[in-house]
Each structure stands twice: as structure tokens, then as C-alpha cells.
Design an enzyme around this catalytic site. Structure first.
Site, PDB file in Angstrom:
ATOM      1  N   ILE A  50       4.265   9.998  -3.702  1.00 45.69           N
ATOM      2  CA  ILE A  50       5.059   9.528  -2.514  1.00 45.69           C
ATOM      3  C   ILE A  50       5.005   8.986  -1.590  1.00 45.69           C
ATOM      4  O   ILE A  50       4.056   9.075  -0.868  1.00 45.69           O
ATOM      5  CB  ILE A  50       6.809  10.821  -2.004  1.00 45.69           C
ATOM      6  N   SER A  51       5.689   6.979  -0.860  1.00 49.13           N
ATOM      7  CA  SER A  51       5.115   6.152  -0.844  1.00 49.13           C
ATOM      8  C   SER A  51       5.040   6.481   0.688  1.00 49.13           C
ATOM      9  O   SER A  51       5.996   7.589   1.181  1.00 49.13           O
ATOM     10  CB  SER A  51       5.688   4.675  -1.041  1.00 49.13           C
ATOM     11  N   ALA A  52       4.799   5.893   1.604  1.00 48.92           N
ATOM     12  CA  ALA A  52       4.560   5.830   3.260  1.00 48.92           C
ATOM     13  C   ALA A  52       6.218   5.249   3.615  1.00 48.92           C
ATOM     14  O   ALA A  52       6.195   4.102   2.635  1.00 48.92           O
ATOM     15  CB  ALA A  52       3.628   5.454   4.170  1.00 48.92           C
TER      16      ALA A  52
END
Length: 199
Positions: A50-52
């Protein structure tokens, strides 16, 4: 407020509010939930992340999302990005999102149902091919890096549409903003990024 610091990345108030409404904790594995609000990418299984939060906010900002937009997302992952975008396009907009890993699709769908979001369609498929049957799209966002910009995605972008895509290799990737203007494709380099590869 959880993601107030995103204003320092140029993320607008509207996007920060949407990100604060969608609880990131729901989208990370239970053993990582205490890290859910940190501004870092987290593993979600199957070699995906999951992206930052700052990257989610910046990509939404670059897309210039507005009410009524039809958006194609390549790489559903946990479903977090699609959930945030679903608020930004409003009830008259729609998010179509493609993921190649069926287990991630099932988990993302459960979360979307739990949140009562009803303007997202999640499909198992090959992102490089786009989604011909729902094209053209106002906006396309790609959450994995490609070695080249897939031709099919440019074809499925509306005239005056915007695509945000990481392009490069395992060592160096540049987030690019693509604008389509008639026959002309305008490319702009935005920033260095780190994403998983498009498979």
C-alpha cells in the site's frame, strides 16, 4: 487530523479530508495496524504494497480529480487509493480498478462493501490492456512502474485526459504526467518514486 503534514507536499485540503475519511487502518494487514498512520508504504501480501500516504495524496493531486470523472486505476492493491479517489470524483463519478491477484481483489471488495462505497468497480485482469469496455477515461492512474507507457492506456485516455504513471526499471523510476491533446501526447517528469513492477 492524521494527514495534515501532506500540505507540505502540495496536497490540497480536499484530498487531505478525503484521506482522513477513509481509514487506512482497514487497508493494512492486522499485524501492521499500529503502523497504519505512518507515512510509509506497507506490505499487503503477494509481493504488493500500500503506497505511503504522501504518494497517494500527490498522485490524486496530479490527476486533478473532479466531480463526475471516470477514472481507471491500474493496480488495486488493498483498495485504499480507489476508496480515496471515489470520494474525490463524487457520486456522479466512477472508479474502475484492475488487479491481477484475485485474492487482493476479494479483500479489496470486502473493504469497499464495508465502507458502503458504491462508485467503484474492481476487476481481475491485466493492467497493461486497460479496460476497453469502459473506455474512454478522464483520468488514468498507475500504481506500479512500467518500462514504457502502455499504448493501450494512451488509447483509452479521453482527449484532454490526464494519466499519472511511474516509468523506469527496478533501480530508477520517474513519475510521469501524461496529457492527451488531440493527436499530441505531452509528457512531464514529476518526481523520482519507488513502485513494484507492472506484471
Amino acid at each position: 487530523m492524521l494527514f495534515e503534514h501532506l500540505q507540505y507536499y502540495g496536497v490540497s485540503r480536499k484530498i487531505i479530508e478525503a484521506m482522513n475519511k477513509i481509514d487506512r487502518k482497514l487497508f493494512v494487514p492486522s499485524e501492521l495496524q499500529e503502523s497504519a498512520y505512518l507515512d510509509i508504504p506497507l506490505p499487503i501480501g503477494y509481493g504488493q504494497t500500500i503506497s505511503a500516504p504522501h504518494m497517494v495524496g500527490m498522485m490524486c493531486e496530479y490527476l486533478e480529480l473532479k466531480d463526475g470523472d471516470r477514472v481507471l486505476e491500474i493496480g488495486t492493491g488493498s483498495g485504499y487509493n480507489a476508496a480515496v479517489m471515489s470520494l474525490l470524483v463524487g457520486e456522479s463519478g466512477w472508479i474502475y480498478t484492475i488487479e491481477r491477484i484475485p485474492e487482493l481483489v476479494q479483500e479489496a471488495q470486502k473493504r469497499i462493501n464495508l465502507l458502503g462505497i458504491n462508485n467503484i468497480t474492481i476487476i481481475v485482469g491485466d493492467g497493461k490492456e486497460g479496460l476497453e469496455e469502459y473506455a474512454p477515461f478522464d483520468k488514468i492512474t498507475v500504481t506500479c512502474y512500467a518500462k514504457h507507457i502502455p499504448k493501450k492506456l494512451i488509447e483509452q485516455l479521453k482527449d484532454n485526459g490526464i494519466m499519472v504513471i511511474p516509468v523506469g526499471n527496478e533501480y530508477v523510476q520517474i513519475l510521469k504526467l501524461i496529457r492527451k491533446s488531440g493527436e499530441k501526447i505531452i509528457e512531464e517528469d514529476l518526481t523520482h518514486v519507488r513502485f513494484v513492477p507492472m506484471q
